[in-house]
Design a protein around this motif. Structure first.
Motif, PDB file in Angstrom:
ATOM      1  N   ASN A 213      32.808  20.811  81.367  1.00 24.22           N
ATOM      2  CA  ASN A 213      31.990  20.465  80.202  1.00 24.22           C
ATOM      3  C   ASN A 213      32.313  21.408  79.046  1.00 24.22           C
ATOM      4  O   ASN A 213      33.189  22.284  79.164  1.00 24.22           O
ATOM      5  N   PHE A 214      31.636  21.254  77.943  1.00 26.28           N
ATOM      6  CA  PHE A 214      32.021  21.986  76.728  1.00 26.28           C
ATOM      7  C   PHE A 214      31.938  23.499  76.929  1.00 26.28           C
ATOM      8  O   PHE A 214      32.874  24.234  76.584  1.00 26.28           O
ATOM      9  N   CYS A 368      29.786  23.732  91.340  1.00 24.48           N
ATOM     10  CA  CYS A 368      28.337  23.669  91.581  1.00 24.48           C
ATOM     11  C   CYS A 368      27.724  22.464  90.871  1.00 24.48           C
ATOM     12  O   CYS A 368      26.905  21.736  91.449  1.00 24.48           O
ATOM     13  N   ARG A 369      28.099  22.297  89.628  1.00 26.23           N
ATOM     14  CA  ARG A 369      27.526  21.206  88.831  1.00 26.23           C
ATOM     15  C   ARG A 369      27.885  19.843  89.423  1.00 26.23           C
ATOM     16  O   ARG A 369      27.036  18.944  89.516  1.00 26.23           O
ATOM     17  N   PHE A 374      26.684  14.817  92.002  1.00 24.42           N
ATOM     18  CA  PHE A 374      27.055  13.775  92.951  1.00 24.42           C
ATOM     19  C   PHE A 374      25.885  13.466  93.887  1.00 24.42           C
ATOM     20  O   PHE A 374      25.622  12.297  94.209  1.00 24.42           O
ATOM     21  N   GLY A 375      25.174  14.510  94.323  1.00 21.64           N
ATOM     22  CA  GLY A 375      23.985  14.270  95.140  1.00 21.64           C
ATOM     23  C   GLY A 375      22.926  13.497  94.380  1.00 21.64           C
ATOM     24  O   GLY A 375      22.280  12.593  94.921  1.00 21.64           O
ATOM     25  N   ARG A 412      19.841  24.853  89.482  1.00 24.30           N
ATOM     26  CA  ARG A 412      19.472  23.446  89.673  1.00 24.30           C
ATOM     27  C   ARG A 412      19.504  23.071  91.144  1.00 24.30           C
ATOM     28  O   ARG A 412      18.632  22.355  91.633  1.00 24.30           O
ATOM     29  N   ILE A 413      20.531  23.550  91.856  1.00 24.63           N
ATOM     30  CA  ILE A 413      20.593  23.267  93.295  1.00 24.63           C
ATOM     31  C   ILE A 413      19.396  23.906  93.994  1.00 24.63           C
ATOM     32  O   ILE A 413      18.758  23.297  94.857  1.00 24.63           O
ATOM     33  N   ALA A 414      19.068  25.167  93.621  1.00 24.32           N
ATOM     34  CA  ALA A 414      17.960  25.876  94.264  1.00 24.32           C
ATOM     35  C   ALA A 414      16.633  25.169  94.022  1.00 24.32           C
ATOM     36  O   ALA A 414      15.801  25.051  94.940  1.00 24.32           O
ATOM     37  N   LYS A 415      16.414  24.689  92.810  1.00 29.86           N
ATOM     38  CA  LYS A 415      15.111  24.114  92.460  1.00 29.86           C
ATOM     39  C   LYS A 415      14.976  22.648  92.863  1.00 29.86           C
ATOM     40  O   LYS A 415      13.906  22.206  93.280  1.00 29.86           O
ATOM     41  N   GLU A 416      16.056  21.869  92.716  1.00 30.42           N
ATOM     42  CA  GLU A 416      15.936  20.426  92.898  1.00 30.42           C
ATOM     43  C   GLU A 416      16.885  19.848  93.939  1.00 30.42           C
ATOM     44  O   GLU A 416      16.781  18.665  94.278  1.00 30.42           O
ATOM     45  N   GLY A 417      17.817  20.654  94.440  1.00 32.12           N
ATOM     46  CA  GLY A 417      18.858  20.120  95.314  1.00 32.12           C
ATOM     47  C   GLY A 417      18.336  19.445  96.563  1.00 32.12           C
ATOM     48  O   GLY A 417      18.878  18.431  97.007  1.00 32.12           O
ATOM     49  N   ARG A 418      17.263  19.984  97.149  1.00 31.69           N
ATOM     50  CA  ARG A 418      16.754  19.418  98.409  1.00 31.69           C
ATOM     51  C   ARG A 418      16.311  17.967  98.240  1.00 31.69           C
ATOM     52  O   ARG A 418      16.314  17.201  99.202  1.00 31.69           O
TER      53      ARG A 418
END
Length: 585
Positions: A213-214, A368-369, A374-375, A412-418
């Motif tokens: 990304n940018f 990571c992004r 993708f998930g 983002r993975i830590a907060k919403e990944g599950r």
């Protein structure tokens, strides 16, 4: 039974306060004190009504004893859970029936320990044994550990990497369909997982630049330094147009000779669609040609120079190969990175030590992004565990250190990944330097020895009150000893990781000896061979990969007299040659 010793109460409850109690240790016990060993860290059972309360000793003292000869010491205990009676006794966390004054207290039996740590289903992995009783196996609930994230903490040299290898190998056995992605900072896990893992490095990775990304592409072009605002404005304007031009090329058969206005296509600088560097440079050059003021052209000229410098640097070949050919390979890249389909290799080990230092943060950010996105867009139909080694490097507690987008991607993975089947595993030796919000999302913690007070303070804030007193053991833990807290284990537990087979032990690609071998043959030819590999890493010539030794080095190494000298007058940017600062692996 004749000759057997009848074990009486170890003591009695003398006070209760919230989740803790105080026990008076009786003087007239029929078990010798050498066998009782009622020390800090031992489990005790408190008989209270129909249930048995499980507690852990956190303090033993002979000060301020009650005014009586009945007790020889007092012990503070944390109340952790209770064993409910029945045909098959069952352990549950939390206490519903609190003890009363005078309730008898005894050291917990091996049978009661087995009831507490008995596997509750097939989704359990065997990680070792209890420190208190080596006959009791310590199990971890895989579902609870993964779905609510986990972290492995410990200083250097305490067996942290070995513990990670053990956990991941056991997870792969229990969940053969789970995909695992491991960021291997020191290139030490490549051989730990055998044929179940695919190892990625700069020589076999293809991560096209247009997937950045940018913020990430700016970080690459400016070598990790802040971008020049005027150049960033130009770049932000031309990237969407370069994407639109590429799309028009692809659709030219349907559109005929008519070309739409690139501005009307609607792409942003972050839309993950391909574009070509030749189009990007052409757009910048076109704008530069329309300027009448020569001083204003310098901005455009510098920007073109930056792009071409990075494009021609062979260390960035994994990003810029086929940069002007095009082709939407995003599906192939994601399938390769995240093992879709797995093809008997559900795990990816991404070795980061071979990447240019200036671009590592950006690469981690992209990976990571994409794992999270993708998930998100697949509705979590294919779960994945994302394991970040040396996590404090990429998600520092100090917002002025590190690369912001990388921290944001891990956060983002830590907060919403599950919610989307993307689970997080963090490994760090300095938890105090890791973003507190991110580590607080890890509901299962495996803490090995930590000597730093700041690290211990952070852990005290991250665990429940009932487990906080256990952290006083952290500085004195031995190798392979672990304090396990949280949802993945039945109780806050001091355990010992089991032995790991030799072929699963992490080890660096290079074996460094403190005493050089006399027969190593470190002559001028050897030095020349090292220089060949060294120069090959920053030139277009093929160099032998580090793990393959020197077999591919030409028979005659270049002499030092033949080496071109780099003069300061050539105006080379020293930051572009950070590879020379790295030790040879």
């Amino acid at each position: 039974m004749p000759g057997s010793i009848v074990v009486t109460s170890l003591g009695r409850v003398i006070s209760v306060r919230g989740s803790s109690a105080r026990v008076g240790m009786l003087a007239a016990s029929q078990m010798p004190m050498s066998e009782i060993r009622a020390t800090v860290g031992r489990f005790v059972s408190i008989r209270s009504g129909a249930s048995t309360i499980v507690a852990m000793i956190t303090e033993v003292s002979c000060e301020d004893l009650p005014v009586t000869d009945t007790y020889v010491a007092t012990a503070g205990v944390d109340l952790l859970g209770e064993i409910l009676p029945g045909d098959r006794p069952k352990f549950q966390r939390g206490v519903t029936n609190y003890p009363t004054i005078g309730d008898p207290v005894a050291l917990i039996s091996a049978e009661e320990l087995r009831t507490i740590y008995a596997p509750t289903g097939a989704d359990q992995i065997n990680v070792g044994t209890l420190q208190q009783d080596r006959s009791v196996t310590a199990y971890v609930d895989v579902e609870e550990m993964l779905s609510k994230h986990f972290a492995v903490l410990g200083s250097t040299g305490v067996g942290k990497s070995t513990g990670v290898s053990l956990l991941l190998n056991e997870i792969l056995l229990a969940r053969p369909n789970l995909r695992v992605f491991l960021l291997d900072v020191h290139n030490e896990y490549g051989r730990c997982f055998g044929s179940r893992a695919m190892v990625l490095n700069p020589r076999n990775l293809k991560l096209p630049f247009w997937l950045f990304n940018f913020e990430e592409i700016v970080d690459v072009l400016f070598g990790g330094r802040p971008g020049v605002p005027e150049e960033l404005d130009v770049l932000a304007e031309v990237i969407p147009q370069a994407k639109a031009i590429y799309t028009q090329y692809q659709n030219s058969d349907r559109l005929g000779l008519k070309r739409a206005d690139p501005k009307a296509v609607g792409y942003t600088v972050d839309t993950p669609v391909p574009y070509r560097l030749v189009d990007l440079i052409s757009l910048i050059d076109e704008r530069m040609g329309k300027l009448e003021n020569r001083s204003s052209r310098i901005i455009y000229h510098k920007l073109i120079s930056r792009i071409e410098t990075v494009r021609n640097d062979p260390r960035y070949g994994f990003m810029f190969d086929n940069a002007n050919v095009g082709g939407d390979t995003m599906a192939e890249v994601i399938s390769h990175l995240f093992r879709l389909p797995a093809n008997s290799k559900p795990m990816t080990v991404m070795q980061l030590a071979g990447f240019p230092a200036e671009v590592v943060d950006s690469v981690v950010s992209v990976v990571c992004r994409m794992a999270f996105d993708f998930g998100l867009w697949s509705d979590g139909v294919s779960p994945m565990l994302f394991v970040c080694e040396e996590a404090h490097r990429y998600a520092s507690a100090d917002r002025n250190i590190g690369f912001g987008p990388t921290r944001k991607a891990i956060s983002r993975i830590a907060k919403e990944g599950r919610k989307y089947g993307v689970y997080l595993g963090l490994i760090t030796q300095r938890p105090a330097e890791l973003d507190a919000t991110i580590i607080s999302q890890c509901n299962t913690l495996f803490s090995m020895r930590l000597a730093n007070e700041r690290d211990q303070a952070l852990m005290r804030s991250a665990v429940s009150d009932a487990a906080a007193n256990l952290l006083s053991f952290v500085p004195s833990l031995g190798s392979r000893e672990v304090l396990a807290f949280g949802e993945g284990v039945a109780l806050p537990t001091r355990l010992r990781f089991k032995e790991v087979p030799a072929h699963q032990l992490p080890r660096s690609e290079a074996t460094i000896a403190t005493v050089p071998s006399v027969s190593a043959g470190h002559d001028l030819h050897f030095v020349g061979a090292v220089l060949e590999r060294w120069r090959g890493a920053t030139s277009n010539r093929d160099a032998a990969p580090p793990e393959s030794g020197f077999e591919r080095v030409p028979p005659r190494a270049p002499s030092l007299m033949e080496a071109p000298m780099l003069q300061p007058s050539q105006g080379l940017d020293p930051d572009r040659f950070s590879l020379l600062k790295k030790p040879l692996r």
